[in-house]
Structure formats: C-alpha cells, structure tokens
Write an enzyme that holds these catalytic residues in place. Structure first.
Site, short mmCIF file in Angstrom:
data_model
loop_
_atom_site.label_atom_id
_atom_site.label_comp_id
_atom_site.label_asym_id
_atom_site.label_seq_id
_atom_site.Cartn_x
_atom_site.Cartn_y
_atom_site.Cartn_z
N TYR A 181 14.05 92.89 -27.22
CA TYR A 181 13.99 91.44 -27.44
C TYR A 181 14.83 91.01 -28.64
O TYR A 181 14.83 91.66 -29.68
CB TYR A 181 12.54 91.01 -27.67
CG TYR A 181 11.67 91.15 -26.44
CD1 TYR A 181 11.61 90.15 -25.49
CD2 TYR A 181 10.92 92.31 -26.24
CE1 TYR A 181 10.82 90.28 -24.36
CE2 TYR A 181 10.12 92.45 -25.11
CZ TYR A 181 10.08 91.43 -24.18
OH TYR A 181 9.30 91.58 -23.07
N ASP A 184 2.29 87.63 -14.91
CA ASP A 184 2.57 86.19 -14.92
C ASP A 184 2.46 85.62 -13.51
O ASP A 184 1.91 84.53 -13.31
CB ASP A 184 3.98 85.92 -15.46
CG ASP A 184 4.21 86.50 -16.84
OD1 ASP A 184 3.23 86.62 -17.61
OD2 ASP A 184 5.36 86.87 -17.14
N ARG A 202 14.74 87.58 -30.17
CA ARG A 202 14.15 86.24 -30.16
C ARG A 202 13.86 85.71 -31.57
O ARG A 202 13.49 84.55 -31.72
CB ARG A 202 12.84 86.26 -29.37
CG ARG A 202 11.87 87.28 -29.90
CD ARG A 202 10.42 87.12 -29.50
NE ARG A 202 10.09 86.91 -28.14
CZ ARG A 202 9.32 87.74 -27.41
NH1 ARG A 202 8.91 88.90 -27.93
NH2 ARG A 202 8.96 87.43 -26.18
#
Length: 335
Positions: free
Chosen positions: A107, A261, A109
């Site tokens: 990641y 999700d 971010r």
C-alpha cells in the site's frame, strides 16, 4: 428502498502483467479497489441507490476512480477533490508458497487525499444531508485506521446520521494499520453499529471471543451480528435471539481479495430489499463467489433483481449443489 451510503477510501490497483514477481515485472495492469468503494459499487451495480463519501486527488488516478464509480451508477456528489494530496495506490503481487499461490498487497496511501477525510468532510453538504437521509451508512475499520482525522470522523458517525439510520460496520481489523496506535476509534465505531460484520477468527483476535451474545451485551446499539466462518458458512444473529446459518457456495477460487467486501454488499442489498436473514446471507455468499472467481477486488458480475429472487428462493438442495467456476455461474443458467 432507502439510500445506502459508504464512507472510505478508494485506490488504483497495479498488478504485474502475467502475475510476475514485482522484482521481475516490467509492465503492469490496473484496476480500482478499496473496502467501502468495493461495497458501494457492487450495491450500485445491483440498482440499489448508493452514495459514496470520500476524497480523491486531482490526478489521473482520481479520474480513473471517478469513471469506474460513474459506470457503476454511484452517487459521487459527496466526493471531494484535493489539489494538494494524491490519490492512493496499492500494488497486488501474486506469491507462491508451500500451500500454493497467494496474494501480497503493498500500500502507498500515506498522505493521500482520502487520508484527509475528517469530521469536516462529514459535516459539510452535500455529505451532511446525504448522511441524515440515509437508510444505511456503512464503514469499516480500515477507514478508522487510515489516519487520525478519519478515525475522529467515524468515531462520531452517529452524530452525523438521522435517527432512523442503521450504521453498518465491517470490523476489517488490520493490525499493521494500527501498529503503535490506540484502537479506541475502532471501538467507538463498533459501539455505534446496528449491524456488525466480522470474521470468526477476526473476532477471536480482536474481541477475545466470537460469542454473539457477548457482543450484544457489550454493545447496546447492536441489533445484528453477521459472523463469517471462512469457507464454511456465514451466520446472522439478532439481538432478540433469532439465528440463521447458510453454508458457503462451492467455489473455484482464483483470488480471495475483496470477497469480504462483496459479501457485505450482497447482505446489505438483501437487507435494503427487506429480504429474510437467510436470503441476505445467500446474497452475500453469491457476491463473494463472484469475486473469488476473478483477479479483481470486485465481483465480475452482479445478480439482477430476478437473479436475486432466484438466489433467495432456491431450495436448499439446489443451493448446496451449486458450484461456481470462472465462466460458470449456475443460477444464471438456471434462470
């Protein structure tokens, strides 16, 4: 059917062509992902009125995410553009080991536009009015973890919603994101939930148990616990005592990323349509299966209203016999 709202980040996903190791990769493909974005786009693709609250950089990656969301039919009126912070990205790497292929995520971010989500993001219109009018507002522990300001925003989420709004929380506890930090904001988010999604192993690790009654006792606002037991089954428990269990579908798994999700999106779609607990669980399993059979973070396709009815109403024996493979979606051929 009231509007659903999700709050959280989206990132552009990069992955090496031919799923080569990063050290050997020369060309990359791309996609879009992010927990609440995955939930929101899946809901919108099913025709469920859905808005997404977030922040994106004023860059090409942000444009890519907006285009993907628009194609899904998502309401983006509460997505802010930040001209000083970039859109986040992550890199997905296929790994090999003694138990077969796996996926490793990298990641990037920190300091992203989404990391600047804060109380002001939710207090400003149009986000404020969208939240007040929402039937369901969904967030996850990832939003609480991406920055201190985002943690403050979701820790006080109930203050921004209408009195009839159901707050849905996917625990999504990521220990690496909380390393060296107090998880009180995540506790506060869970404490506001009317519906809580949590994996059985995840519950054991975070709460020290996976007993729904103990969760109800500890969280007075909690009305529904959805407990996911890996590839075996998922269960719905209501505060008044009703419990429902539905076995997972048999799936030829290509990649597991995003299945949780998708499950949340399917379950929330059923909830928003007034379906039974069993039907909500089935829709969760179906969308998870449609994600597991592809390399993306979101379902390859989603069931339309007629297919959702078929999934909900299929006899138990039919449900148990369905096997989902890439290119073979049994309820689609059955319908």
């Amino acid at each position: 059917m009231g509007r659903l709202v999700t709050i959280g980040e989206a990132m552009v996903v990069l992955y090496p062509d031919a799923h080569r190791p990063l050290a050997e990769a020369e060309t990359f493909g791309s996609d879009v992902g992010g927990a609440e974005f995955n939930v929101a786009t899946s809901l919108a693709r099913m025709g469920i009125p859905t808005a997404w609250i977030s922040r994106l950089g004023d860059d090409g990656f942000g444009e890519r995410i907006r285009a993907t969301a628009t194609d899904a039919g998502l309401d983006l009126s509460a997505v802010e553009t930040d001209d000083s912070r970039p859109t986040g990205i992550y890199v997905k790497e296929t790994t090999s080991g003694p138990h077969g292929a796996g996926t490793r995520m990298h990641y990037y971010r920190s300091g992203s536009a989404a990391s600047a989500i804060g109380p002001g993001t939710l207090a400003a219109d149009p986000a404020a009015s969208i939240l007040r009018d929402a039937a369901i507002v969904h967030a996850s522990g990832i939003t609480a973890a991406i920055s201190d300001s985002a943690a403050q925003a979701v820790a006080a989420l109930r203050e921004t919603t209408g009195p009839a709004t159901t707050i849905s929380v996917d625990l999504n506890h990521r220990p690496r994101l909380w390393q060296g930090r107090d998880t009180a904001p995540l506790d506060a988010l869970v404490g506001q939930a009317g519906t809580l999604f949590v994996g059985a192993d995840e519950a054991e690790a975070y709460f020290g148990h996976s007993d729904p009654q103990r969760l109800f006792d500890a969280h007075p606002l909690l009305e529904r616990v959805v407990l996911k037991d890996d590839s075996r089954r998922a269960s719905s428990y209501l505060r008044e005592g009703e419990e429902t269990h539905v076995a997972c579908l048999t799936v030829e798994v290509v990649e597991p990323v995003g299945a949780g999700d998708a499950f949340a999106a399917g379950y929330l779609a059923g909830l928003s349509e007034g379906r039974s607990a069993a039907a909500c669980l089935r829709l969760g399993h179906a969308l998870a299966a449609l994600t597991l059979i592809g390399h993306g973070d979101r379902p390859l396709t989603v069931p339309d209203a007629r297919e959702r009815d078929l999934l909900a109403d299929a006899p138990d024996a039919t449900w148990s016999a369905w096997h989902v493979h890439p290119g073979d979606i049994p309820w689609r051929t059955a319908s």
